[in-house]
Design an enzyme around this catalytic site. Structure first.
Site, PDB file in Angstrom:
ATOM      1  N   GLY A 169     -41.494  27.894  67.144  1.00 20.07           N
ATOM      2  CA  GLY A 169     -41.345  27.265  68.452  1.00 20.07           C
ATOM      3  C   GLY A 169     -41.411  28.279  69.577  1.00 20.07           C
ATOM      4  O   GLY A 169     -40.952  29.411  69.424  1.00 20.07           O
ATOM      5  N   ARG A 180     -46.548  26.533  63.766  1.00 16.13           N
ATOM      6  CA  ARG A 180     -45.589  26.565  62.661  1.00 16.13           C
ATOM      7  C   ARG A 180     -46.318  26.698  61.318  1.00 16.13           C
ATOM      8  O   ARG A 180     -45.843  26.211  60.294  1.00 16.13           O
ATOM      9  CB  ARG A 180     -44.705  25.320  62.683  1.00 16.13           C
ATOM     10  CG  ARG A 180     -43.820  25.224  63.927  1.00 16.13           C
ATOM     11  CD  ARG A 180     -42.789  24.119  63.799  1.00 16.13           C
ATOM     12  NE  ARG A 180     -42.013  23.951  65.013  1.00 16.13           N
ATOM     13  CZ  ARG A 180     -40.940  24.678  65.331  1.00 16.13           C
ATOM     14  NH1 ARG A 180     -40.547  25.629  64.506  1.00 16.13           N
ATOM     15  NH2 ARG A 180     -40.291  24.459  66.453  1.00 16.13           N
ATOM     16  N   ASP A 237     -36.438  32.622  61.810  1.00 11.98           N
ATOM     17  CA  ASP A 237     -36.304  32.767  60.365  1.00 11.98           C
ATOM     18  C   ASP A 237     -37.596  32.439  59.619  1.00 11.98           C
ATOM     19  O   ASP A 237     -37.992  33.163  58.701  1.00 11.98           O
ATOM     20  CB  ASP A 237     -35.170  31.876  59.858  1.00 11.98           C
ATOM     21  CG  ASP A 237     -34.946  32.019  58.365  1.00 11.98           C
ATOM     22  OD1 ASP A 237     -34.527  33.112  57.928  1.00 11.98           O
ATOM     23  OD2 ASP A 237     -35.212  31.054  57.622  1.00 11.98           O
ATOM     24  N   THR A 296     -35.429  32.974  68.946  1.00 10.32           N
ATOM     25  CA  THR A 296     -35.155  31.578  68.638  1.00 10.32           C
ATOM     26  C   THR A 296     -34.180  31.017  69.662  1.00 10.32           C
ATOM     27  O   THR A 296     -33.150  31.634  69.943  1.00 10.32           O
ATOM     28  CB  THR A 296     -34.577  31.363  67.217  1.00 10.32           C
ATOM     29  OG1 THR A 296     -34.088  30.027  67.097  1.00 10.32           O
ATOM     30  CG2 THR A 296     -33.449  32.314  66.901  1.00 10.32           C
ATOM     31  N   ASP A 329     -32.288  28.609  69.245  1.00 11.86           N
ATOM     32  CA  ASP A 329     -31.041  28.255  68.567  1.00 11.86           C
ATOM     33  C   ASP A 329     -30.083  29.437  68.416  1.00 11.86           C
ATOM     34  O   ASP A 329     -28.905  29.240  68.120  1.00 11.86           O
ATOM     35  CB  ASP A 329     -31.332  27.685  67.183  1.00 11.86           C
ATOM     36  CG  ASP A 329     -31.891  26.273  67.232  1.00 11.86           C
ATOM     37  OD1 ASP A 329     -31.934  25.682  68.329  1.00 11.86           O
ATOM     38  OD2 ASP A 329     -32.289  25.747  66.169  1.00 11.86           O
ATOM     39  N   ASP A 345     -29.758  31.569  66.039  1.00 13.71           N
ATOM     40  CA  ASP A 345     -29.106  31.461  64.734  1.00 13.71           C
ATOM     41  C   ASP A 345     -29.565  32.497  63.710  1.00 13.71           C
ATOM     42  O   ASP A 345     -29.310  32.348  62.514  1.00 13.71           O
ATOM     43  CB  ASP A 345     -29.299  30.057  64.154  1.00 13.71           C
ATOM     44  CG  ASP A 345     -30.765  29.702  63.943  1.00 13.71           C
ATOM     45  OD1 ASP A 345     -31.647  30.501  64.320  1.00 13.71           O
ATOM     46  OD2 ASP A 345     -31.031  28.608  63.408  1.00 13.71           O
ATOM     47  N   ARG A 370     -19.727   6.517  84.185  1.00 14.11           N
ATOM     48  CA  ARG A 370     -20.354   6.337  82.874  1.00 14.11           C
ATOM     49  C   ARG A 370     -19.972   7.451  81.896  1.00 14.11           C
ATOM     50  O   ARG A 370     -19.489   8.512  82.276  1.00 14.11           O
ATOM     51  CB  ARG A 370     -21.888   6.360  83.017  1.00 14.11           C
ATOM     52  CG  ARG A 370     -22.492   5.120  83.630  1.00 14.11           C
ATOM     53  CD  ARG A 370     -23.966   5.353  83.893  1.00 14.11           C
ATOM     54  NE  ARG A 370     -24.631   4.130  84.323  1.00 14.11           N
ATOM     55  CZ  ARG A 370     -25.786   4.098  84.976  1.00 14.11           C
ATOM     56  NH1 ARG A 370     -26.385   5.242  85.299  1.00 14.11           N
ATOM     57  NH2 ARG A 370     -26.335   2.957  85.311  1.00 14.11           N
ATOM     58  N   ARG A 419     -30.625  22.999  65.295  1.00 14.07           N
ATOM     59  CA  ARG A 419     -30.918  22.372  63.992  1.00 14.07           C
ATOM     60  C   ARG A 419     -29.763  22.528  63.016  1.00 14.07           C
ATOM     61  O   ARG A 419     -29.291  21.566  62.424  1.00 14.07           O
ATOM     62  CB  ARG A 419     -32.194  22.978  63.404  1.00 14.07           C
ATOM     63  CG  ARG A 419     -32.536  22.463  62.004  1.00 14.07           C
ATOM     64  CD  ARG A 419     -33.817  23.068  61.491  1.00 14.07           C
ATOM     65  NE  ARG A 419     -34.944  22.682  62.327  1.00 14.07           N
ATOM     66  CZ  ARG A 419     -35.580  21.515  62.250  1.00 14.07           C
ATOM     67  NH1 ARG A 419     -35.172  20.611  61.370  1.00 14.07           N
ATOM     68  NH2 ARG A 419     -36.584  21.245  63.036  1.00 14.07           N
TER      69      ARG A 419
END
Length: 343
Positions: free
Chosen positions: A10, A72, A103, A125, A127, A129, A162, A171
């Protein structure tokens, strides 16, 4: 040396800054940087590479995306593709690779190194991670996007009284949700590392309303697992590395409907999605991408290969790729507990 530069997986803000840094250090040391197009796909088939000139990396520091393109593509799925990679690396006269990715991308780099190709990885990344590094390119900008989104959502949530559910990337880990949620003033955060039932979220929202707080902002990682929501394994569509298409799962939408049904409070969902990947990189992402790109070339010159240029505190140190691949850096439970102080 002729050093191939590749961005895989990504996209993330800061990729162009890293490409620029690798290329600039190559020029400084008398090397020739070579751009590999669209991730590992650029080394399959006939391949698609091009020598990078000084002008190619001029004015790209602030640009999002990647001038090399990405994909990918997973050559690990069969031995023929891996053999094709090594043949093309030789055919294009590449002496080494600087691989910018997460990864999945780095798992291919690790295998290539085992096959005798000199490789250094650069952590990227959204994320955040990757194990063994404190920082990954793209994370800081993504968190900034989440914070900006939550700031804007607070005003409309309070105006209409709201509950607003905000789905963010993550992920297998909740780094974006936790850091973005703390900085953006979230009223509840849900992450993959900590299972929480919908009933607990509903109770928390109703308790806030009873205290006179007539709106709530709920931040949820896209990969969260909850008893009342379809599991990740139930999603049939997967990418080239076998990861389920979480955008097909609709965690935020399902959670918002459950909250509204169980509490009777009007609830809406906002999925930030690819907004977190887009736009100009933050100062931190530009700075670390620049440092990491230079460090990767230096490691190749030192003969330090098969490693990730990892951030440890304020230092960049080599860590074997084999120690990173297949592992995930989880959110510290203490950090998640700290977030609850502000609910």
């Amino acid at each position: 040396m002729r050093i191939g530069i590749l961005t895989g997986g990504g996209d993330a803000p800061g990729l162009n800054a890293a490409i620029r840094a690798v290329a600039r250090q190559c020029f400084a040391l008398g090397d020739q940087p070579v751009g590999i197009r669209n991730g590992w796909a650029g080394l399959l088939g006939k391949g698609e590479v091009r020598e990078i000139a000084q002008t190619d990396v001029s004015g790209i520091l602030h640009l999002g995306g990647t001038i090399l393109g990405t994909s990918r593509t997973n050559p690990l799925k069969n031995d023929a593709d891996m053999a094709q990679l090594t043949r093309n690396i030789a055919a294009f006269g590449l002496d080494a690779l600087a691989v910018i990715g997460g990864d999945d991308t780095l798992s291919v780099a690790c295998r290539l190194n085992e096959m005798g190709i000199p490789v250094v990885g650069i952590p990227k990344t959204v994320d955040n991670d990757l194990c063994e590094t404190d920082y990954c390119i793209g994370f800081d900008t993504a968190v900034g996007t989440v914070v900006d989104g939550l700031d804007r959502l607070h005003t409309t949530a309070s105006a209409h009284h709201r509950v607003l559910v905000t789905e963010v990337m993550g992920r297998d880990t909740g780094w974006v949700a936790v850091i973005g949620g703390i900085a953006g003033g979230a009223d509840f955060i849900l992450i993959p590392e900590v299972p929480v039932e919908v009933a607990r979220v509903c109770d928390h929202v109703q308790r806030r309303y009873a205290l006179g707080k007539e709106f709530s902002i709920i931040v949820v990682s896209e990969g969260v697992e909850m008893p009342d929501i379809a599991s990740k394994e139930s999603v049939q569509e997967v990418d080239a590395f076998g990861h389920v298409r979480l955008d097909r799962r609709g965690v935020g939408d399902t959670l918002s409907r459950l909250i509204e049904h169980r509490t009777g409070l009007e609830t809406r969902v906002t999925v930030l999605g690819h907004l977190q990947r887009g736009g100009s990189p933050s100062a931190l992402d530009r700075s670390w991408a620049s440092q990491l790109g230079v460090a990767a070339v230096d490691m190749l010159h030192d003969g330090t290969i098969g490693v990730l240029a990892a951030v440890h505190g304020q230092q960049i140190e080599p860590v074997p790729l084999s120690a990173i691949v297949g592992r995930t850096r989880r959110v510290d439970p203490a950090l998640y507990k700290l977030a609850s102080v502000f609910y």
